[in-house]
Write a protein that holds these residues in place. Structure first.
Motif, PDB file in Angstrom:
ATOM      1  N   ALA A 240      18.559  53.897  37.964  1.00  0.00           N
ATOM      2  CA  ALA A 240      19.825  53.199  37.805  1.00  0.00           C
ATOM      3  C   ALA A 240      20.995  54.161  37.962  1.00  0.00           C
ATOM      4  CB  ALA A 240      19.887  52.517  36.440  1.00  0.00           C
ATOM      5  N   THR A 241      22.127  53.624  38.383  1.00  0.00           N
ATOM      6  CA  THR A 241      23.300  54.462  38.639  1.00  0.00           C
ATOM      7  C   THR A 241      23.727  55.216  37.396  1.00  0.00           C
ATOM      8  OG1 THR A 241      24.075  52.932  40.350  1.00  0.00           O
ATOM      9  CG2 THR A 241      25.706  54.423  39.384  1.00  0.00           C
TER      10      THR A 241
ATOM     11  N   GLU B 212      27.562  44.285  45.014  1.00  0.00           N
ATOM     12  CA  GLU B 212      26.788  45.095  44.068  1.00  0.00           C
ATOM     13  C   GLU B 212      27.555  45.272  42.762  1.00  0.00           C
ATOM     14  OE1 GLU B 212      24.473  49.433  43.834  1.00  0.00           O
ATOM     15  OE2 GLU B 212      26.065  49.095  45.308  1.00  0.00           O
TER      16      GLU B 212
ATOM     17  N   ASP C 142      21.848  47.733  37.255  1.00  0.00           N
ATOM     18  CA  ASP C 142      22.352  47.625  38.617  1.00  0.00           C
ATOM     19  C   ASP C 142      21.770  46.376  39.269  1.00  0.00           C
ATOM     20  OD1 ASP C 142      23.393  50.063  38.041  1.00  0.00           O
ATOM     21  OD2 ASP C 142      22.253  51.185  39.526  1.00  0.00           O
TER      22      ASP C 142
ATOM     23  N   ARG D 158      17.967  48.101  40.540  1.00  0.00           N
ATOM     24  CA  ARG D 158      17.524  49.426  40.072  1.00  0.00           C
ATOM     25  C   ARG D 158      17.484  49.444  38.550  1.00  0.00           C
ATOM     26  NH1 ARG D 158      21.026  50.841  44.297  1.00  0.00           N
ATOM     27  NH2 ARG D 158      22.748  50.950  42.819  1.00  0.00           N
TER      28      ARG D 158
ATOM     29  N   ARG E 151      35.292  49.021  36.507  1.00  0.00           N
ATOM     30  CA  ARG E 151      34.390  50.154  36.733  1.00  0.00           C
ATOM     31  C   ARG E 151      35.035  51.483  36.344  1.00  0.00           C
ATOM     32  NH1 ARG E 151      32.142  49.569  42.785  1.00  0.00           N
ATOM     33  NH2 ARG E 151      34.243  50.343  43.210  1.00  0.00           N
TER      34      ARG E 151
ATOM     35  N   ILE F 291      27.318  47.529  38.986  1.00  0.00           N
ATOM     36  CA  ILE F 291      26.710  48.733  38.411  1.00  0.00           C
ATOM     37  C   ILE F 291      26.499  48.542  36.919  1.00  0.00           C
ATOM     38  CG2 ILE F 291      26.988  51.215  38.047  1.00  0.00           C
ATOM     39  CD1 ILE F 291      28.812  51.250  40.492  1.00  0.00           C
ATOM     40  N   GLY F 292      25.316  48.880  36.458  1.00  0.00           N
ATOM     41  CA  GLY F 292      25.022  48.793  35.041  1.00  0.00           C
ATOM     42  C   GLY F 292      25.943  49.681  34.222  1.00  0.00           C
TER      43      GLY F 292
END
Length: 813
Positions: free
Chosen positions: A387-388, A364, A335, A382, A347, A366-367
């Motif tokens: 992390a997400t 942003e 992230d 994060r 995503r 997201i990993g």
């Protein structure tokens, strides 16, 4: 209060699950314990006086084992043997750790611990507390699917060996019954007794090797007066083998006319049940594919900028603040916020959104998501468990391990199921001995063994958790994250679904359409002061005001003493002047006279616009009007809910005129407007009293109390962390259509569970009496133990296969 999840080895049926739960609950300090048979895990809540080691000891005493695993850490800062000893002592003292070896030369620590009792991050924190830096060494996590695949491979080997040994026995016996003259041919060549001895040797090999697991697990539980499914198989197969062995080597001990062998039954029972368990393990592996898929999204390395160069660094070694590069087509490693470049990010694997989202500096990422054609540089925000992707995996795992209220009925029944089956088998044997035709003993044995074998507590134990695994897993693939598994059942029961407005049904990006000042006030000066105060707010209206100031090129001073008043507005000080920005209720609370702008505010509200009042130094200064159009899918989502027989409501702090205009546009049944957070709670209670179980959908901090109070709370994934952490279900994409999809999925899952339970209970209710021979006096069949074994094995496979149908939910066929 502490919660831990342990992997339990040796459980095969619902009776096992109940026994493990009771053993765990008996440990002093344990407040709650639940077993998920499909995932073979024990989840326990405990306070002081209990720890994972005590739980493991209790489970082991009950006849089951807790899986052990190893975690390797890279340790920095060790200089001598005393460092090694200090780290080892710290690790060994941690609950759940069974051993630790630290290597000074390599800088590694190998930690042995109960599987599920502690995370690598927690172990690293233990080392850090001891005064050293530690990082978990990257190792591919073992998903439930991988564990079940490993189990399936082991069972496949056992099944093949059992099949090879059983086939000659089966063919000899079947040929005697099906091929004319085969019995006489065998008697004339090798002789009947020799044939029986060969069958004895092969069947004994089946029971001693591939079938030994039934004896090693079933006999100890039987001796502890706590029989399980393995006990039934062990009793049935052993009884057939023992009777046949006596008939082979000491026929004089048996009554005349009853000397017969049933070696084929004993061997075939083991073979068919091993086949069933192998197929069941394969199916359960597919049921857990959602976790495996999520784990596969995490890249192993990240292209990290260090010291002016870019190096490939294991993702476990990333820290917040690191800058990583993401090349076109790659998965994002962690992230982060974009600092360089522009691209489109796919995503869909996390949110279910089909369209890639544009990302540029400040946005942003997201990993685990996939970068498009542009190159990006991200500053990591994060990592690790924060992390997400890690949080999503944790949510899905927790939901899959949950126990639904409907499972309570199953637990009560399975508590007594196996002992009841054994009692029925004993009564069956006695009934045949008293009333059966000759050969009495043979008929009694066949009927008793058939009752033991055909009973299937496995199917009952798997009926609920397997459907939960598949349903929540499929939901995760669609961007519907059930944080709590029991939300599946509660959402199905919902009769009203209430929505917040801003950011939930509307875009959440209001546009400032009017800024009217009071007589004598300067527009740009007033707008600058208001925007400076709102600069610290995350509210969508604040963003609309800031966008207007940016468009005018106005420089904003710093605000101080900013304080949000949930549901009312904002108070702040800018350049020594006190500002109050918000609703008319805030103005009343602050004692501000709004008369100069009251009529204009009323007119704007009547037009369906959201109005905001601003006061400076206690005097009304401006009225602002913003519009926030509904999301494209909002109307179709409401229509889908109505089609599903659910009423809808809108609960908002916005003006009644605005709320009613949005409700009329979308077709919402009931409107509650101009309420504070506590007013939303009251509205939910009123809806619940009038219509039944009520769900609430929201996205903001002020929605958190309502999300918690509703029977089911659904949070928009694009909302605040507070809302997400309070909710039972998270809609990752922010699309309100996800509410209708979640309701449909919950209904499909509960329907699937009821089908499984209906099959599992109905199967036992119908076939146990048939196996006992109740149809025989009426010309019906006396069920063979081999057919009973096949039916029992098929029962569990049918239940799991039915649950797997949920994987197709939402797919076009």
């Amino acid at each position: 209060m502490t919660t831990t999840t342990l992997e339990v080895e040796g459980m095969t049926c619902a009776s096992c699950a109940g026994r493990v739960e009771r053993a765990a609950k008996a440990v002093p300090g344990v407040t709650e314990a639940s077993v998920n048979l499909a995932m073979k895990t024990l989840r326990a809540d405990f306070s002081s006086g209990a720890d994972p080691a005590a739980l493991a000891a209790a489970v082991k005493k009950a006849g089951y084992d807790i899986g052990n695993t190893d975690t390797r850490l890279n340790v920095e800062g060790m200089t001598c043997a005393s460092c090694v000893g200090r780290i080892e002592r710290a690790l060994k003292a941690w609950p759940g750790v069974t051993g630790a070896e630290v290597n000074l030369a390599t800088g590694d620590a190998l930690v042995h611990h109960l599987a599920g009792s502690v995370t690598p991050s927690e172990l690293a924190a233990v080392v850090k507390k001891a005064g050293y830096e530690a990082t978990p060494v990257h190792k591919t996590a073992t998903a439930p699917a991988a564990r079940h695949d490993a189990e399936a491979k082991r069972l496949r080997a056992s099944f093949i060996w059992s099949l090879v040994l059983t086939l000659p026995v089966f063919l000899v016996v079947m040929s005697e019954h099906m091929i004319p003259g085969a019995h006489a041919f065998i008697a004339a060549t090798i002789g009947e007794r020799t044939s029986w001895i060969i069958q004895f040797l092969l069947t004994t090999a089946v029971l001693a090797f591939p079938g030994r697991q039934f004896l090693t697990h079933g006999v100890p539980t039987l001796l502890r007066a706590a029989p399980d499914m393995n006990s039934l198989v062990a009793l049935g197969a052993s009884a057939a083998w023992a009777y046949s062995t006596v008939a082979t080597f000491a026929p004089g001990l048996l009554p005349p006319g009853s000397v017969h062998v049933y070696f084929e039954a004993a061997a075939t029972i083991c073979t068919l049940i091993l086949l069933g368990r192998m197929l069941e393990a394969r199916a359960k592996g597919r049921a857990g594919e959602a976790i495996a898929h999520l784990l596969s999204l995490a890249p192993a390395v990240a292209h990290t900028r260090r010291g002016g160069t870019v190096i490939d660094l294991p993702v476990e070694e990333l820290r917040a603040g690191d800058v990583i590069e993401v090349r076109p087509g790659e998965r994002i490693a962690a992230d982060g916020a974009v600092v360089e470049g522009t691209s489109y990010i796919d995503r869909s694997m996390l949110t279910g959104e089909p369209q890639p989202v544009e990302a540029g500096p400040g946005d942003e990422a997201i990993g685990g998501t996939v970068n498009g054609q542009g190159a990006l540089a991200l500053r990591v925000t994060r990592t690790g468990d924060d992390a997400t992707l890690a949080r999503i995996i944790r949510m899905v795992s927790d939901a899959q391990g949950a126990k639904l209220p409907i499972q309570a009925l199953v637990d009560r029944i399975t508590l007594w199921f196996v002992p009841a089956v054994m009692a029925v088998a004993l009564l069956t044997v006695l009934a045949w001995l008293v009333f059966g035709p000759a050969p009495v003993l043979g008929h009694a044995l066949v009927a008793g063994v058939s009752v033991l074998i055909i009973a299937c507590p496995c199917a009952m134990g798997l009926a609920t958790p397997t459907s939960i695994m598949v349903g929540t897993g499929r939901g995760a693939e669609l961007g519907l994250l059930f944080r709590k598994g029991d939300a599946l059942q509660r959402l199905e029961a919902a009769r009203v679904i209430a929505f917040d407005k801003t950011g939930t049904l509307t875009l959440g990006h209001p546009t400032l359409v009017e800024f009217t000042t009071a007589p004598g006030a300067n527009l740009n000066e007033t707008l600058t002061l208001v925007a400076a105060a709102e600069a610290r707010s995350e509210h969508p209206i604040a963003r609309a005001i800031l966008a207007e100031t940016e468009g005018r090129g106005l420089a904003l001073p710093e605000a101080s003493d900013a304080a949000a008043r949930p549901g009312l507005g904002l108070l702040a000080t800018v350049e020594g002047r006190r500002l109050a920005i918000g609703t008319s209720r805030l103005m009343e609370a602050e004692g501000i006279n709004t008369t100069p702008l009251a009529e204009r505010a009323k007119t704007l509200a009547a037009e369906g616009k959201t109005t905001v009042l601003a006061a400076i130094d206690g005097k009304i200064a401006a009225v602002l009007a913003v519009t926030d159009p509904p999301k494209d899918s909002a109307a179709s989502a409401i229509a889908a809910l109505h089609k599903a027989g659910v009423k809808t409501a809108l609960i908002t702090g916005d003006s009644r005129a605005t709320a009613e205009r949005v409700a009329a546009t979308l077709g919402i049944d009931h409107v509650v407007a101009e309420v504070l957070p506590e007013g939303k709670l009251a509205a939910i209670e009123e809806l619940r009293a009038a219509h039944g179980p009520t769900a609430f959908v929201g996205d903001g901090i002020n929605d958190a109390p309502a999300l918690a109070a509703a029977d089911v709370g659904l949070a928009i994934g694009t909302g605040t962390d507070v809302a997400i952490e309070t909710a039972d279900l998270v809609l990752m994409s922010g699309d309100p259509q996800g509410v209708a999809s979640a309701l449909e999925l919950s209904r499909a899952t509960m329907r699937n569970i009821r089908q499984n339970l209906g099959w599992a209970f109905g199967y036992n209710v119908v076939l146990i009496p048939v196996a006992a021979g109740v149809l025989y006096p009426f010309g019906g069949p006396l069920l063979s133990p081999m057919l009973a074994a096949g039916a029992m094995a098929a029962s569990s496979v049918i239940v799991v296969s039915n649950a797997l149908r949920l994987r197709r939910y939402g797919r076009r066929t």
